[in-house]
Design a protein around this motif. Structure first.
Motif, PDB file in Angstrom:
ATOM      1  N   ASP A   1      -1.077   7.074  -6.019  1.00 51.99           N
ATOM      2  CA  ASP A   1      -2.274   7.912  -5.833  1.00 51.99           C
ATOM      3  C   ASP A   1      -1.914   9.375  -5.603  1.00 51.99           C
TER       4      ASP A   1
ATOM      5  N   ASP B   1       0.520  10.861  -7.043  1.00 48.62           N
ATOM      6  CA  ASP B   1       1.315  11.252  -8.210  1.00 48.62           C
ATOM      7  C   ASP B   1       2.793  11.391  -7.873  1.00 48.62           C
TER       8      ASP B   1
ATOM      9  N   GLU C   1       1.016   1.903  -3.651  1.00 46.42           N
ATOM     10  CA  GLU C   1      -0.298   2.389  -4.071  1.00 46.42           C
ATOM     11  C   GLU C   1      -0.497   3.844  -3.645  1.00 46.42           C
TER      12      GLU C   1
ATOM     13  N   ARG D   1       0.825  -1.209   0.000  1.00 49.49           N
ATOM     14  CA  ARG D   1       0.000   0.000   0.000  1.00 49.49           C
ATOM     15  C   ARG D   1       0.862   1.263   0.000  1.00 49.49           C
TER      16      ARG D   1
END
Length: 164
Positions: free
Chosen positions: A115, A117, A111, A108
């Motif tokens: 998310d 950028d 991730e 995560r």
């Protein structure tokens, strides 16, 4: 020791710390890149994160270890903080006093950086810390990792060794 208004940084899940850090570092990195170029900005960020990871490792070695456990067992116990809140899903392959092998099957952290950028520097903000953290925690613990999810692989291969 001074006044603390709430939980210490040690009490905050690592993924939350990394998110807060990334919110500050992202714009600073972009400005460094504008003024100094991509490579120089990455070099500065890499060096700063390495120093921060070693310092963090030293802090945890001083505050989060037990003399009853081996250094690698202390490290394994501490690793739970990186997994807190489901931040990492792992498959443990081997765990002993001198070897800790696992694969991360879901990250995560990666991730989160995507998310935000910040996928282009996520490897510097988190992945790059892992080996240098060991230098501060106990320099007899080494990490070999041949691939990461952040780098596009299907899993991260963590292979820690403790050398006496």
């Amino acid at each position: 020791s001074g006044f603390t208004w709430g939980p210490t940084m040690d009490d905050i899940p690592i993924i939350i710390k990394r998110q807060l850090q990334a919110e500050v570092i992202g714009p600073v990195f972009d400005e460094m890149k504008t003024q100094l170029g991509q490579q120089k900005a990455e070099d500065i960020l890499r060096a700063a994160i390495e120093k921060a990871a070693i310092t963090e490792g030293q802090h945890y070695a001083q505050t989060k270890t037990s003399p009853e456990r081996s250094p690698l067992r202390n490290f394994i116990e501490l690793f739970e903080q990186w997994k807190a809140g489901g931040a990492l899903e792992i498959d443990v392959l081997h765990e002993s006093d001198d070897q800790f092998d696992f694969n991360v099957t879901r990250c995560r952290y990666a991730e989160m950086y995507l998310d935000m950028d910040l996928g282009h520097i996520g490897h510097l903000l988190s992945c790059h810390r892992d080996g240098t953290f060991c230098q501060g925690f106990d320099d007899r613990i080494t990490l070999q990792r041949d691939q990461t999810i952040m780098g596009g692989a299907s899993c991260c291969t963590f292979r820690y060794r403790y050398k006496t």
